[in-house]
Design a protein around this motif. Structure first.
Motif, mmCIF file in Angstrom:
data_model
loop_
_atom_site.group_PDB
_atom_site.id
_atom_site.type_symbol
_atom_site.label_atom_id
_atom_site.label_comp_id
_atom_site.label_asym_id
_atom_site.label_seq_id
_atom_site.Cartn_x
_atom_site.Cartn_y
_atom_site.Cartn_z
ATOM 1 N N UNK A 1 0.741 -1.227 0.092
ATOM 2 C CA UNK A 1 0.019 0.070 0.102
ATOM 3 C C UNK A 1 0.888 1.206 0.241
ATOM 4 N N UNK A 2 0.437 2.261 -0.368
ATOM 5 C CA UNK A 2 0.943 3.716 -0.047
ATOM 6 C C UNK A 2 0.989 3.904 1.402
ATOM 7 N N UNK A 3 1.966 4.637 1.921
ATOM 8 C CA UNK A 3 1.675 5.070 3.314
ATOM 9 C C UNK A 3 1.895 6.660 3.308
ATOM 10 N N UNK A 4 0.861 7.464 3.507
ATOM 11 C CA UNK A 4 1.051 8.843 3.540
ATOM 12 C C UNK A 4 2.129 9.192 4.736
ATOM 13 N N UNK A 5 2.995 10.029 4.417
ATOM 14 C CA UNK A 5 3.925 10.669 5.326
ATOM 15 C C UNK A 5 5.012 9.869 5.781
ATOM 16 N N UNK B 1 3.941 -12.684 1.540
ATOM 17 C CA UNK B 1 2.980 -13.344 2.350
ATOM 18 C C UNK B 1 2.902 -12.328 3.509
ATOM 19 N N UNK B 2 1.525 -11.848 3.361
ATOM 20 C CA UNK B 2 1.097 -10.906 4.414
ATOM 21 C C UNK B 2 0.605 -11.684 5.810
ATOM 22 N N UNK B 3 1.037 -11.154 6.861
ATOM 23 C CA UNK B 3 0.508 -11.635 8.312
ATOM 24 C C UNK B 3 0.033 -10.238 8.845
ATOM 25 N N UNK B 4 -1.195 -9.749 8.476
ATOM 26 C CA UNK B 4 -1.814 -8.728 9.030
ATOM 27 C C UNK B 4 -3.148 -8.385 9.472
ATOM 28 N N UNK B 5 -3.861 -9.476 9.916
ATOM 29 C CA UNK B 5 -5.398 -9.519 10.000
ATOM 30 C C UNK B 5 -6.050 -9.067 8.702
ATOM 31 N N UNK B 6 -5.623 -9.246 7.524
ATOM 32 C CA UNK B 6 -6.394 -8.889 6.437
ATOM 33 C C UNK B 6 -6.497 -7.227 6.593
ATOM 34 N N UNK B 7 -5.200 -6.631 6.300
ATOM 35 C CA UNK B 7 -5.541 -4.901 6.316
ATOM 36 C C UNK B 7 -5.707 -4.750 4.852
ATOM 37 N N UNK B 8 -6.557 -3.705 4.886
ATOM 38 C CA UNK B 8 -7.117 -3.491 3.364
ATOM 39 C C UNK B 8 -6.399 -2.105 3.129
ATOM 40 N N UNK B 9 -5.650 -1.180 3.948
ATOM 41 C CA UNK B 9 -4.932 -0.149 3.479
ATOM 42 C C UNK B 9 -4.271 0.428 4.621
ATOM 43 N N UNK B 10 -3.352 1.335 4.305
ATOM 44 C CA UNK B 10 -2.790 2.158 5.502
ATOM 45 C C UNK B 10 -3.230 3.802 5.380
ATOM 46 N N UNK B 11 -3.275 4.223 6.550
ATOM 47 C CA UNK B 11 -3.766 5.711 6.452
ATOM 48 C C UNK B 11 -2.762 6.801 6.187
#
Length: 255
Positions: free
Chosen positions: A142-146, A245-255
């Motif tokens: 994902x993109x990650x603001x800041x 492989x994501x281990x993230x609790x099904x993260x959909x985006x980053x704020x």
């Protein structure tokens, strides 16, 4: 489940604390032989006595190469390389990020992985069960603001991983990346505090917002990441390569 890792020869970068320490301890529990480095001398000293350890800044290429060579000599070979070292980098608008901070973040989070992989490849070719596991992040999806330097580095880790999987596959060397989400511990707390300060918002609000983008709203533990890494290092994962492989609790985006 017996992962048959007894005697497995493993190098883990940044193994004194947090995720790295959990990885080191998990391999030791399986009977593996482990070498690690870190800049935290106190943390290194507190590791079990059987661990080969050196104080190394992974941003120092010569020192990092020397550590890999010394570790291979101490372990008598190499079966698995885990590239865990990384830093959060600056939290700021792109126009406010100093070039030196950008360079440092990419050097620690990405260039160090290139250096260790290049140094380790010849040794891994001699293993009967060789693997490389690189730590990326959901910021590599994902993109990650800041957090531009960090996200760029973690996307780079995915490119490095996929490319090496193709290049080293004919030698039966598996190369995968792990993408942690919100991991419990001091580092995640410091990241969220920096975001709260940069945005002028309460820490609790920043944390609640982060979890609002996940399906499973719990922190990932370092032990869960270690479990996934051990599986990828085992012969049970012999055809798993080139994966992010994501281990993230099904993260959909980053704020």
């Amino acid at each position: 489940m017996d992962l048959n890792l007894n005697g497995h020869r493993v190098i883990v970068t940044a193994g004194a604390n947090g995720i790295g320490r959990a990885i080191v301890e998990a391999f030791l529990a399986e009977g593996a032989r482990v070498a690690t480095c870190d800049i935290d001398e106190e943390g290194l000293a507190s590791l079990p006595g059987e661990v080969f350890r050196q104080r190394v800044d992974v941003g120092d290429t010569d020192a990092l190469r020397g550590f890999i060579r010394a570790s291979v000599a101490e372990l008598g070979g190499l079966d698995c390389l885990v590239n865990n070292a990384g830093i959060a980098g600056p939290t700021a608008k792109v126009e406010d990020i100093d070039l030196a901070a950008w360079d440092q973040c990419l050097n620690i989070c990405l260039t160090s992985q290139f250096v260790t992989c290049a140094e380790a490849a010849a040794h891994l070719r001699k293993s009967g069960n060789p693997s490389i596991i690189n730590l990326s992040s959901v910021a590599g999806r994902f993109g990650f603001r800041l957090r531009t330097p960090y996200a760029a580095a973690k996307w780079g880790v995915i490119g490095l991983t996929k490319s090496l999987a193709i290049e080293l596959g004919p030698d039966d060397i598996r190369v995968n990346a792990i993408l942690p989400g919100l991991v419990s511990g001091d580092r995640q707390r410091r990241v969220q505090e920096a975001r709260a300060q940069s945005q002028g918002r309460p820490l609790a609000e920043i944390e609640a917002e982060a979890f609002s983008y996940t399906s499973i709203r719990h922190y990932v533990s370092p032990g869960q990441l270690a479990d996934q890494i051990l599986y990828l290092a085992s012969d049970r994962a012999r055809t798993i390569s080139g994966q992010a492989i994501s281990v993230c609790g099904d993260m959909q985006m980053l704020a």
